[in-house]
Enzyme design. Structure first.
Site, short mmCIF file in Angstrom:
data_model
loop_
_atom_site.label_atom_id
_atom_site.label_comp_id
_atom_site.label_asym_id
_atom_site.label_seq_id
_atom_site.Cartn_x
_atom_site.Cartn_y
_atom_site.Cartn_z
N CYS A 1 0.81 -1.23 0.00
CA CYS A 1 0.00 0.00 0.00
C CYS A 1 0.84 1.28 0.00
CB CYS A 1 -0.96 0.00 1.18
SG CYS A 1 -1.97 -1.48 1.25
N HIS B 1 -3.19 7.07 2.38
CA HIS B 1 -3.62 5.76 1.86
C HIS B 1 -5.01 5.48 2.44
CE1 HIS B 1 -4.06 1.62 1.04
NE2 HIS B 1 -3.82 1.22 2.26
N ASN C 1 -10.25 -0.26 0.04
CA ASN C 1 -8.78 -0.16 0.07
C ASN C 1 -8.24 -0.74 -1.24
OD1 ASN C 1 -6.05 -0.52 0.51
ND2 ASN C 1 -6.27 -1.34 2.58
O1 UT7 Z 1 -3.74 -1.12 3.68
C1 UT7 Z 1 -3.21 -1.42 4.94
C2 UT7 Z 1 -3.85 -2.67 5.37
N1 UT7 Z 1 -5.01 -2.69 6.15
C3 UT7 Z 1 -5.42 -1.83 7.10
O2 UT7 Z 1 -4.94 -0.76 7.30
C4 UT7 Z 1 -6.53 -2.32 7.98
C5 UT7 Z 1 -6.27 -2.02 9.45
N2 UT7 Z 1 -7.27 -2.59 10.34
C6 UT7 Z 1 -8.57 -2.27 10.30
O3 UT7 Z 1 -8.99 -1.49 9.47
C7 UT7 Z 1 -9.50 -2.88 11.36
O4 UT7 Z 1 -8.73 -3.53 12.33
C8 UT7 Z 1 -10.53 -3.87 10.74
C9 UT7 Z 1 -11.54 -3.10 9.91
C10 UT7 Z 1 -9.82 -4.90 9.88
C11 UT7 Z 1 -11.29 -4.60 11.85
O5 UT7 Z 1 -11.91 -3.67 12.73
P1 UT7 Z 1 -11.77 -3.84 14.31
O6 UT7 Z 1 -12.56 -2.76 14.92
O7 UT7 Z 1 -10.29 -3.88 14.61
O8 UT7 Z 1 -12.48 -5.21 14.57
P2 UT7 Z 1 -11.88 -6.57 15.17
O9 UT7 Z 1 -10.88 -7.20 14.28
O10 UT7 Z 1 -11.49 -6.32 16.60
O11 UT7 Z 1 -13.15 -7.48 15.18
C12 UT7 Z 1 -14.29 -7.18 16.03
C13 UT7 Z 1 -15.36 -8.25 15.80
C14 UT7 Z 1 -14.82 -9.67 15.84
O12 UT7 Z 1 -15.79 -10.49 16.46
P3 UT7 Z 1 -15.67 -10.91 18.02
O13 UT7 Z 1 -14.36 -11.63 18.12
O14 UT7 Z 1 -15.68 -9.60 18.77
O15 UT7 Z 1 -16.87 -11.76 18.23
C15 UT7 Z 1 -14.68 -10.06 14.39
O16 UT7 Z 1 -14.80 -11.46 14.20
O17 UT7 Z 1 -15.91 -8.09 14.49
C16 UT7 Z 1 -15.87 -9.35 13.80
N3 UT7 Z 1 -15.77 -9.10 12.37
C17 UT7 Z 1 -16.84 -8.88 11.59
N4 UT7 Z 1 -18.15 -8.83 11.87
C18 UT7 Z 1 -18.98 -8.57 10.84
C19 UT7 Z 1 -14.65 -9.03 11.61
N5 UT7 Z 1 -14.99 -8.77 10.33
C20 UT7 Z 1 -16.34 -8.67 10.29
C21 UT7 Z 1 -17.27 -8.42 9.27
N6 UT7 Z 1 -18.57 -8.36 9.59
N7 UT7 Z 1 -16.91 -8.19 8.00
#
Ligand code: UT7
Length: 322
Positions: free
Chosen positions: A116, A249, A279
């Site tokens: 990225c 980004h 993204n």
């Molecule tokens: O280009 C550079 C690369 N990428 C990035 O910069 C991405 C950086 N990270 C992020 O943007 C965020 O960490 C995410 C968007 C990927 C995730 O958001 P988060 O607020 O950090 O959520 P999390 O990973 O802590 O997940 C919270 C909950 C989990 O469930 P439990 O364990 O609390 O029951 C996940 O399983 O949300 C769940 N979850 C979803 N639920 C519904 C993860 N993906 C989804 C989804 N729909 N698509």
């Protein structure tokens, strides 16, 4: 002293926007539009049809950038494509792009693989070629078909990414354009964002899909984006208050907001396209730049701060007068 400036921008998004609801339905995901919008700000993305490759998207974006710059393909003497999803293992997407543009002047063409951060890397490299006097007119492109490396069963990653391309024409100039650049890498963080598969005997072996520890990436991204932005501001002898537009980004609207806040740049000065593009990795910064130029937000003479972070880990920033 030879300066460099962006003389034209262009971009291309394949097909129609795909909404969160349509994506969830198409792949039977256990997710919701509310979750995706609340956690990422993403409402839709574009996905390339089967048979459309990285160099096809790069071609359309490049044609538009050349038109905007008032340049013909034959004027280009350097081609750099930032991508992690090239058409082939080799030749490079840049060499294919050169051919598709009909450039026959022998201009060097190569890909940069910094995920990225790739566009900021490519821009920094092109600037050094032009500043040295060896080249005069560079085509610098970010182009990706990330949809090809997504595991559509992994809701934590497949909802985040999209396909597209952005391009700029970077030219030698008497007046300053690019003011300061910095780019960095720290390979010790390779495990938190990767496609761990390998090419062996012509076959992709192991896991060929993108894997990410989202929270670890989030924290790392906010820290290094603010650090590298301050680094280029200091190098140019400028302050954040002098920045007209921050073009980060586009990974997650929460990362964009957190970075702008750390830099004391008001949110209304931050270009946001992640809601419509998702993204698009190396394509996201030039896509956001072109979107804001064509939308009339960015004007000639304004100061822009471009910054990216991605797998590797890699990160970088460029401060420029547009
Ligand atoms: O280009 C550079 C690369 N990428 C990035 O910069 C991405 C950086 N990270 C992020 O943007 C965020 O960490 C995410 C968007 C990927 C995730 O958001 P988060 O607020 O950090 O959520 P999390 O990973 O802590 O997940 C919270 C909950 C989990 O469930 P439990 O364990 O609390 O029951 C996940 O399983 O949300 C769940 N979850 C979803 N639920 C519904 C993860 N993906 C989804 C989804 N729909 N698509």
């Amino acid at each position: 002293m030879i300066h460099t400036r962006i003389s034209g921008t262009g971009s291309y998004l394949p097909g129609e926007p795909v909404s969160n609801a349509a994506l969830i339905a198409a792949h039977g995901l256990d997710s919701s539009g509310e979750w995706i919008v609340e956690r990422t700000g993403i409402r839709s993305r574009h996905l390339a049809a089967e048979g459309i490759a990285c160099s096809d998207l790069a071609l359309e974006a490049s044609r538009r950038a050349l038109d905007a710059a008032g340049r013909k393909p034959a004027d280009v003497d350097l081609i750099i494509v930032a991508t992690s999803t090239p058409d082939f293992v080799f030749p490079s997407a840049a060499a294919l792009l050169q051919h598709k543009l009909g450039i026959t002047n022998g201009a060097p063409a190569f890909d940069v693989q910094a995920v990225c951060s790739g566009f900021v890397y490519a821009l920094t490299i092109a600037e050094k070629f032009i500043a040295s006097g060896s080249h005069k007119c560079a085509l610098v492109v970010g182009a990706e078909v990330f949809s090809r490396i997504l595991d559509w069963k992994d809701r934590g990653t497949c909802v985040l990414f999209g396909d597209g391309a952005g391009a700029v024409v970077l030219e030698a100039s008497d007046t300053p354009g690019l003011l300061a650049s910095a780019f960095h890498a720290d390979g010790s963080h390779h495990g938190i964002l990767s496609v761990p598969g390998q090419i062996c005997g012509g076959v992709a072996t192991g896991d060929p899909f993108l894997r990410m520890d989202g929270q670890a990436v989030f924290k790392f991204a906010v820290k290094v984006l603010a650090d590298v932005a301050n680094e280029v501001l200091a190098a140019a002898g400028m302050t954040a208050a002098q920045v007209d537009w921050l073009i980060p980004h586009q990974a997650n609207v929460r990362i964009l907001q957190a970075t702008a806040k750390k830099l004391h740049i008001p949110p209304e000065k931050c270009i946001v396209t992640v809601d419509r593009h998702g993204n698009t990795s190396a394509a996201s910064i030039p896509l956001a730049l072109d979107d804001a130029v064509r939308g009339g937000k960015i004007q000639r003479g304004q100061h822009l701060l471009l910054e990216g972070v991605g797998g590797g880990f890699t990160w970088g920033a460029t401060l420029l007068r547009f």
